[in-house]
Design an enzyme around this catalytic site. Structure first.
Site, PDB file in Angstrom:
ATOM      1  N   VAL A  70      22.588 -11.552 -91.602  1.00 15.06           N
ATOM      2  CA  VAL A  70      23.003 -10.175 -91.329  1.00 15.06           C
ATOM      3  C   VAL A  70      24.482 -10.064 -90.957  1.00 15.06           C
ATOM      4  CG1 VAL A  70      20.665  -9.521 -90.649  1.00 15.06           C
ATOM      5  CG2 VAL A  70      22.313 -10.194 -88.890  1.00 15.06           C
ATOM      6  N   TYR A 157      25.821 -10.273 -73.812  1.00 15.03           N
ATOM      7  CA  TYR A 157      24.505 -10.074 -74.423  1.00 15.03           C
ATOM      8  C   TYR A 157      23.943  -8.705 -74.028  1.00 15.03           C
ATOM      9  CZ  TYR A 157      19.561 -10.877 -75.523  1.00 15.03           C
ATOM     10  OH  TYR A 157      18.283 -10.784 -76.010  1.00 15.03           O
ATOM     11  N   THR A 192      10.672 -18.209 -76.050  1.00 14.87           N
ATOM     12  CA  THR A 192      11.182 -18.340 -77.413  1.00 14.87           C
ATOM     13  C   THR A 192      12.335 -19.344 -77.427  1.00 14.87           C
ATOM     14  OG1 THR A 192      12.890 -16.637 -77.218  1.00 14.87           O
ATOM     15  CG2 THR A 192      10.653 -15.904 -77.796  1.00 14.87           C
TER      16      THR A 192
END
Length: 262
Positions: A70, A157, A192
């Site tokens: 992306v 972030y 994750t």
């Protein structure tokens, strides 16, 4: 008459999950397949995407794997047509560099914002345009509790996720009258690859768990219900929203889940 037993069905729809190679994206891809969607599992790690696709094909044989980066604008512009103009788009791709603001390097800033914010905009524009042209679609983007509550080392972030939520609201205001809903999910702490640094430190891991009302981390599978809901007709009147799936972290302001008496 509304068939309530089919509210969450996405039977026969084409879905694309960007970031499907691992973690939350892999689980959401399988969840959409289980509810009847033909899923394009897209990722920069195409081998991992193929693994996810093989899991989805057990439910929906037409599911497939595709490569996408992306941060490459031309690839993203071509993706909707290449992927068969999906009616459902779930975008999970993101990265994080944990570093305090005064220590952040220019190259790190560029990497995080290029993927998390600029990449999100490109995906929103390309797939949103495809859906608006066809008068139908549901877009779901993965935000984070860090859009609202931050800690030292999470500033950049968090800023990218706050920007993502602003883009979601803006897109909802522009797309929704054209039959396209746009929403986001804001997870808390999830086991994750993105959080591996925290998971590997037992003290850090326990501290994060204690800051949610449920007192534990989420598994990636626990995000699937929210994604299927937002993608399906069960959420037909939901757009421009951010659904917190954070174990109550933001509800209790990131405090401890245990009561302490003086």
């Amino acid at each position: 008459m509304v068939q309530y037993s089919r509210l969450f069905s996405v039977q026969g729809q084409r879905a694309c999950v960007i970031g499907a190679g691992s973690g939350i994206g892999r689980e959401i891809a399988q969840g959409l397949a289980a509810w009847g969607a033909d899923v394009v599992c897209a990722d920069r790690d195409v081998d991992a995407a193929r693994e996810t696709s093989s899991l989805c094909r057990a439910q929906r044989p037409l599911s497939a794997a595709e490569y996408i980066d992306v941060t490459d604008p031309e690839q993203v512009r071509e993706a909707p047509e290449r992927f068969g103009h999906p009616q459902i788009l779930v975008h999970t791709a993101a990265m994080n560099v944990r570093r305090r603001i005064l220590d952040y390097r220019d190259d790190e800033l560029e990497k995080v914002t290029s993927l998390n914010l600029t990449g999100t905009f490109r995906v929103l524009q390309a797939f949103g345009g495809s859906m608006v042209e066809r008068g139908r679609g549901s877009m779901v983007f993965l935000s984070s509790i860090r859009a609202r509550v931050v800690e030292p080392g999470q500033g950049v972030y968090g800023a990218t996720k706050a920007g993502l939520e602003s883009l979601v609201r803006s897109a909802a205001s522009e797309f929704s009258t054209r039959g396209v809903r746009v929403n986001a999910i804001a997870p808390g702490v999830v086991t994750t690859p993105l959080t591996q640094q925290v998971q590997s430190d037992p003290g850090w891991f326990r501290n994060y768990a204690a800051q949610s009302a449920l007192g534990r981390w989420a598994e990636p599978s626990e995000l699937v219900g929210a994604a299927v809901y937002l993608a399906s007709d069960a959420a037909s009147y939901v757009t421009g929203s951010v659904l917190a799936v954070d174990g109550g972290w933001t509800a209790i302001d990131g405090g401890t889940s245990e009561l302490h008496t003086p």
